[in-house]
Enzyme design. Structure first.
Site, PDB file in Angstrom:
ATOM      1  CG  ASN A 170      -0.408  -0.192   2.512  1.00 24.21           C
ATOM      2  OD1 ASN A 170       0.757  -0.556   2.629  1.00 24.21           O
ATOM      3  ND2 ASN A 170      -1.176   0.046   3.557  1.00 24.21           N
ATOM      4  CD  GLU A 265       2.430  -0.740  10.516  1.00 23.69           C
ATOM      5  OE1 GLU A 265       1.312  -1.312  10.595  1.00 23.69           O
ATOM      6  OE2 GLU A 265       2.802  -0.084   9.537  1.00 23.69           O
ATOM      7  CB  CYS A 299      -1.671  -0.581   8.875  1.00 22.99           C
ATOM      8  SG  CYS A 299      -0.435   0.696   8.697  1.00 22.99           S
TER       9      CYS A 299
END
Length: 497
Positions: A170, A265, A299
């Site tokens: 992304n 992450e 996210c």
């Protein structure tokens, strides 16, 4: 046009993008390639090399050699090269943004913003690195009980070695440079394994570092199938640090990686808690921005709205009015909602929607899908037994859960496996702080949607949302080790007087 001009050498005559090793753009000996599917057309847009394990071994070897010399390069010179790379990156924002539009269906304007932001991050990293790494610590032995002033300790930060960077689809440029720049300023070498969707944008970005004149072997970029080189890379004995952004794969990597520092992450189910006294217009605007920008494929997107029952009707009405104004279509036309990244992603989102339908959620809009394009959807009256209450859709579908107390909202937030970010909307700062403290998330935003950034802010997740902390300063620190040099002073042979 991508692949032409200064980028001509990264594209082979067979229209397959090359990988980058030892300062040279190369074709893989495998003779195979990996197709990148355009999410909008659902046809092959680009092809990249399918690198072999032997090629990964060679990359690791040259990375190790280049790192030793780079660690001796003066800090100011490392910073100077990062500034140069940042300038080249920003100069070439158009062709790189074009790749982002075609590979990951990012709206054109957002694609340009990502490249510019990445250039700014690289520059800031050069500046900050000089400050952080240029300072050490000086300790004296007599500060600890029972000791004389007979030892001096000089504490400095030294590089870890070879850093493996794995960014997600992304933000394949921004979340690559957020790993690359700290690694390089700290004196490490860098191996990039870009995501398949986003690999060509990443190769263009790496070429900007190549043009800046970094030493051969210091930066490498290998492309290929995860099944062939994924575990091979993450478990490679030559890797001294892994920085990964993505989904569940990160948990598997952390279990296999062994004794190397990890910066992970992973996913999020970012909760938005709305109190009765909140400014509902502000909340609605942030839910739209937080829940639907880049089609919810972030996210840090708002993934569940927990709103007090007394204001729920009013908030849902305001959000619906804004949803109806969102434009839906191809990224080239800068539409608000563009196709999600893949067919499997679309099918997963649809599964969550159908589960919610079956279990009685209120559909505020009609569910509509064409290929990978899913129209924005707000689901009201979502109950805890629905999958969408807990799972991360990574698409433009947002559940609303009505709550009767703040405690109920905090409980739902904390019952999640994820703990990346969360937000709380209220006019009462004391309540905001208390609720924020109670939310088990790496970051709490007060009166704003979750967001990663500015890029120098600490960014971290709890629970399954990751380990370690990002943000430029934290990443530089994490990609170094402490080294102590102890000077043992001779016993004075003279008398004071």
């Amino acid at each position: 046009m991508a692949g032409t001009g200064i980028f001509a050498e990264i594209l082979g005559e067979d229209n397959v993008y090359k990988y980058y090793s030892d300062g040279v753009w190369k074709k893989s000996s495998s003779g195979k390639s990996v197709a990148i599917i355009n999410p909008t057309t659902r046809k092959t847009q680009y092809k990249v090399q399918a690198c072999t394990q032997e090629e990964v071994n060679k990359v690791m070897e040259s990375s190790k050699i280049a790192q030793k010399a780079w660690a001796k390069t003066p800090l100011w010179k490392r910073a100077e090269m990062l500034h140069k790379a940042a300038a080249i990156l920003k100069e070439n924002k158009a062709p790189i943004a074009e790749c982002l539009v075609k590979e990951i269906a990012k709206p054109a304007k957002d694609a340009v913003t990502e490249v510019v932001r990445s250039g700014d991050l690289v520059s800031y990293c050069g500046e900050e690195g000089v400050r952080i790494l240029g300072e050490g610590k000086f300790l004296t032995s007599d500060s600890f009980p029972g000791n004389e002033r007979s030892k001096y300790c000089l504490v400095s930060k030294i590089p870890l070695g070879v850093v493996l960077a794995i960014p997600p689809f992304n933000y394949p440029v921004n979340l690559a440079v957020s790993k690359i720049a700290p690694a390089l300023i700290a004196g490490n070498s860098l191996v990039l394994k870009p995501p398949t969707q986003g690999a060509v944008a990443a190769l263009h970005m790496i070429h900007c570092f190549h043009l800046a004149g970094f030493p051969k072997g210091l930066i490498s970029c290998v492309t290929g199938k995860g099944s062939e080189i994924g575990d091979f890379l993450t478990m490679h004995p030559g890797v001294n640090c892994i920085s990964f952004t993505g989904g569940d794969t990160g948990i598997a990597i952390s279990k296999k990686a062994g004794m190397v520092p990890l910066q992970m992450e992973l996913g999020g189910k970012d909760a938005c808690i709305v109190l009765e006294d909140a400014d509902l217009d502000l909340v609605a605007a942030n839910i739209i921005k937080g829940g639907f920008s880049y089609s919810g494929q972030r996210c840090t997107a708002v993934k569940v709205v927990l709103v007090m029952e007394s204001v729920a009707d009013s908030l849902v009405e305001k959000v619906n009015a804004k949803v109806s104004k969102l434009t839906v279509g191809p990224p080239e036309e800068n539409c608000d909602i563009t196709p999600v990244v893949s067919e499997s992603s679309s099918n997963f989102i649809e599964g969550l929607v159908m589960d919610a339908k079956q279990k009685g959620a209120t559909f505020c809009q009609e569910y509509k899908r064409e290929g990978n394009l899913i129209w924005p959807l707000l689901l009201d009256h979502v109950k805890p037994e629905m999958r969408i209450a807990w799972e991360e859709p990574f698409g433009p579908v947002l559940p609303v859960i009505r709550i009767n107390s703040v405690e109920q909202g905090i409980h739902h937030c904390n019952a999640s496996n994820f703990g990346l970010q969360g937000c709380v909307f209220t006019r009462d700062i004391n309540k905001a702080i208390l609720i924020g403290d109670a939310m088990e998330t790496g970051t709490v935003q007060i009166n704003s949607a979750p967001a990663r950034g500015p890029d120098h802010f600490p960014f971290q997740g709890l629970k399954d949302s990751g380990i370690g902390s990002q943000g430029i300063t934290n990443s530089i620190t994490m990609m170094t080790k402490i080294k102590s040099t102890v000077i043992n002073l001779p016993t004075p042979s003279y008398t004071m007087g």
